[in-house]
Design a protein around this motif. Structure first.
Motif, short mmCIF file in Angstrom:
data_model
loop_
_atom_site.label_atom_id
_atom_site.label_comp_id
_atom_site.label_asym_id
_atom_site.label_seq_id
_atom_site.Cartn_x
_atom_site.Cartn_y
_atom_site.Cartn_z
N GLU A 194 -47.11 58.30 -32.76
CA GLU A 194 -46.50 57.92 -34.04
C GLU A 194 -46.24 56.42 -34.11
N ALA A 195 -46.14 55.77 -32.96
CA ALA A 195 -45.87 54.33 -32.93
C ALA A 195 -47.13 53.50 -33.20
N LEU A 196 -48.30 54.13 -33.20
CA LEU A 196 -49.54 53.39 -33.43
C LEU A 196 -49.64 52.95 -34.88
N SER A 197 -50.13 51.76 -35.09
CA SER A 197 -50.23 51.21 -36.44
C SER A 197 -51.46 51.77 -37.16
N PRO A 198 -51.30 52.28 -38.39
CA PRO A 198 -52.46 52.74 -39.16
C PRO A 198 -53.37 51.60 -39.62
N ASP A 199 -52.93 50.36 -39.41
CA ASP A 199 -53.75 49.21 -39.79
C ASP A 199 -54.77 48.84 -38.72
N HIS A 200 -54.62 49.39 -37.51
CA HIS A 200 -55.54 49.07 -36.42
C HIS A 200 -56.57 50.18 -36.23
N SER A 201 -57.78 49.80 -35.85
CA SER A 201 -58.77 50.79 -35.45
C SER A 201 -58.49 51.22 -34.02
N HIS A 202 -58.94 52.42 -33.68
CA HIS A 202 -58.71 52.96 -32.35
C HIS A 202 -59.98 53.58 -31.80
N ALA A 203 -60.08 53.61 -30.47
CA ALA A 203 -61.18 54.26 -29.77
C ALA A 203 -60.59 55.16 -28.68
N PHE A 204 -61.46 55.87 -27.99
CA PHE A 204 -60.98 56.83 -27.00
C PHE A 204 -62.02 56.97 -25.90
N GLY A 205 -61.54 56.97 -24.64
CA GLY A 205 -62.41 57.18 -23.50
C GLY A 205 -61.86 58.27 -22.60
N GLU A 206 -62.75 58.93 -21.85
CA GLU A 206 -62.32 60.06 -21.03
C GLU A 206 -63.16 60.14 -19.76
N ASP A 207 -62.51 60.47 -18.66
CA ASP A 207 -63.21 60.81 -17.42
C ASP A 207 -62.77 62.21 -17.04
N PHE A 208 -63.72 63.09 -16.77
CA PHE A 208 -63.41 64.51 -16.61
C PHE A 208 -63.34 64.94 -15.16
N ALA A 209 -62.40 65.84 -14.88
CA ALA A 209 -62.35 66.57 -13.60
C ALA A 209 -61.60 67.87 -13.85
N ARG A 210 -61.95 68.88 -13.10
CA ARG A 210 -61.25 70.16 -13.23
C ARG A 210 -60.32 70.39 -12.05
N LYS A 211 -60.81 70.18 -10.85
CA LYS A 211 -59.99 70.34 -9.66
C LYS A 211 -60.21 69.13 -8.76
N GLY A 212 -59.23 68.82 -7.96
CA GLY A 212 -59.35 67.68 -7.05
C GLY A 212 -58.98 66.40 -7.75
N ASP A 213 -59.97 65.72 -8.35
CA ASP A 213 -59.71 64.47 -9.05
C ASP A 213 -59.01 64.73 -10.38
N LEU A 214 -58.76 63.65 -11.08
CA LEU A 214 -58.02 63.71 -12.34
C LEU A 214 -58.95 63.66 -13.54
N SER A 215 -58.56 64.32 -14.62
CA SER A 215 -59.08 63.97 -15.94
C SER A 215 -58.15 62.91 -16.51
N VAL A 216 -58.74 61.86 -17.05
CA VAL A 216 -57.93 60.78 -17.62
C VAL A 216 -58.36 60.56 -19.06
#
Length: 523
Positions: free
Chosen positions: A320-342
């Protein structure tokens, strides 16, 4: 070779055959990577290549067609700058050969004398009926002064005065001429390699072509050698030939440089620690969610409600604190067990700086639960312009779910491989070098970024698992997610404008409609 030659511009021929780059055709004059090089009409382009792949020969074909074309059809002079006299003669002989093959009116090879400082220098030239010429010049930068035409700088990494030659050549582009650099590597600190790295990082606008021995063989180099030398081809013979070339070099490092497009002296941590620390901000949080023991035994409604409560408490205030005037992107690294999904949302600020408002780390989290977290974030990012997902292996599940929901123009389903790392890690690193990125200030994030190592000339996540400050396994997960987000910031998909979602309880959390709407992707 009894290959067909037409009057069609070679670049157009190449462009029409790009889909066949990986297939060897004995009836074709040029191999796939040679076609791709000629078809690229960028004003500035660089080829980092293995030795003896025939790229200069293909460049002579392009030079010939350009010089043989009338001015009103886009023709011009072409100047070749090699590192020695033998290379100069070879290029001009190739141009003369191509002129005959294309049936373009051209004179015989001539020798001319250029007055260079206090001595006379012999040059080679072919004149065409169009009034233009293909001429080989020495590496003295002054030879290009006052000239107009395209320029090829061959074995650029081995020119003693490359910076000065390039400076003179680039002046010709003011009137529409083009500059091409072709070379094997000559050390990681060489200007040739620096130009490539700056271009990959987006600081310079050279189009980059990489042609390793493996690339060339895949597209038919050894089959062409067998065709020319009239030897029978077999995969066993090709493998033995290639292995012999690599074995005959003095060291493995030399072999990688000569045939693998890997400049010598590369290695070690990719991003300097001081650059990482400069980018870190103490006010950027890293959130952690680990599935409770027995979470898989809970009912669907219980898991959905648990994660929704967690998102409302921890994620919603940040989103909710993000400004609607700025563009945004999204990145992801996947893991199911052991390592992390980020999950790494990214703010694209008006001055092109990038800031991560937070990172979310998920451990031992079921696929459907990860999808719930993902949709919760993506649907609340104002002006979402791109999202990049690790689609390697099981990661393809989340990537596909996002693509089905938001469209393939907005979602990049990334197969993490060497070409991807080679292309995007330099751009990621450039953000740190230019002080254009803000990241969380935690030891784990710093260590993840330090996991990016240069291996055989390519920045990748080093092999082997490590442990975070919590004593649990992690493997550069935050670094990959943040690099993915930076990649997504370059995407040009139509932005999804910010629309407030219904408050919690619409629909009823405990109803079947809540579960069904989520499973339909409308939650």
């Amino acid at each position: 070779m009894n290959a067909p030659i037409t009057d069609q511009p070679l670049g157009a021929i190449a462009a029409s055959n790009l889909q066949d780059l990986q297939q060897f055709d004995a009836g074709e004059v040029l191999l796939g990577y040679q076609k791709r090089w000629i078809a690229d009409t960028s004003a500035l382009k660089i080829a980092q290549k293995s030795r003896r792949t025939g790229l200069t020969w293909a460049e002579a074909a392009d030079a010939t067609l350009c010089a043989a074309t009338a001015r009103n059809e886009g023709g011009c002079n072409h100047f070749y700058v090699g590192s020695n006299k033998e290379m100069a003669r070879e290029f001009i002989e190739a141009a003369a050969m191509w002129a005959k093959a294309f049936d373009r009116a051209a004179g015989e090879i001539q020798e001319e004398v250029l007055h260079e400082d206090d001595k006379d220098i012999l040059t080679f030239v072919v004149y065409f009926a169009s009034g233009f010429k293909v001429q080989a010049l020495s590496s003295n930068p002054s030879n290009l002064r006052g000239m107009q035409g395209n320029v090829t700088i061959d074995e650029a990494a081995f020119h003693d005065r490359l910076a000065e030659v390039l400076k003179a050549a680039l002046a010709l582009t003011m009137w529409g001429s083009r500059v091409r650099l072709i070379s094997t590597h000559n050390g990681v600190d060489n200007l040739f390699n620096q130009l490539i790295q700056d271009s990959l990082a987006g600081r310079k606008r050279y189009s980059i072509h990489t042609i390793t021995l493996d690339d060339a063989c895949t597209q038919g180099l050894y089959q062409r050698i067998c065709q020319i030398t009239r030897k029978p081809w077999s995969q066993e013979a090709e493998d033995e030939w290639q292995a012999g070339l690599l074995k005959d070099t003095a060291t493995e490092e030399d072999a990688l440089e000569e045939y693998g497009c890997v400049p010598k002296q590369g290695g070690g941590a990719y991003i300097n620690r001081s650059l990482i620390e400069r980018a870190q901000r103490a006010d950027i949080p890293v959130l952690h969610f680990e599935a409770p023991q027995g979470f898989m035994l809970w009912s669907d409604q219980q898991r959905l409600a648990e994660i929704d409560d967690w998102c409302e408490a921890h994620l919603n205030p940040l989103l909710e604190a993000l400004s609607p005037d700025h563009s945004h992107a999204f990145g992801e690294d996947f893991a199911r067990k052991g390592d992390l999904s980020v999950f790494a949302p990214l703010i694209i600020l008006p001055d092109t700086r990038l800031r991560f408002p937070f990172l979310l780390e998920l451990r031992n989290c079921p696929y459907e639960s990860q999808k719930q977290f993902m949709f919760y974030i993506l649907r609340r990012l104002p002006r979402l312009t791109g999202a990049a997902f690790d689609a390697t292996g099981n990661g393809g599940y989340l990537a596909e779910a996002a693509a089905l929901q938001f469209g393939t123009d907005l979602v990049d389903q990334v197969q993490l491989n060497l070409p991807w790392y080679r292309e995007w890690m330099p751009k990621f690193k450039a953000k740190f070098e230019d002080a254009d990125i803000e990241i969380p200030k935690t030891t784990d994030v710093l260590n993840d970024l330090r996991k990016i190592q240069v291996v055989k000339g390519v920045p990748v996540i080093e092999k082997g698992s490590g442990k975070g400050t919590d004593g649990q396994q992690r493997h550069g997960d935050a670094a990959v997610a943040m690099c993915m987000a930076v990649r997504a910031s370059y995407m040009e998909g139509s932005a999804i404008e910010f629309t407030a979602l219904p408050g919690k309880g619409e629909p009823d959390d405990d109803s079947d409609d809540y579960l069904n709407s989520f499973q339909r992707g409308t939650w």
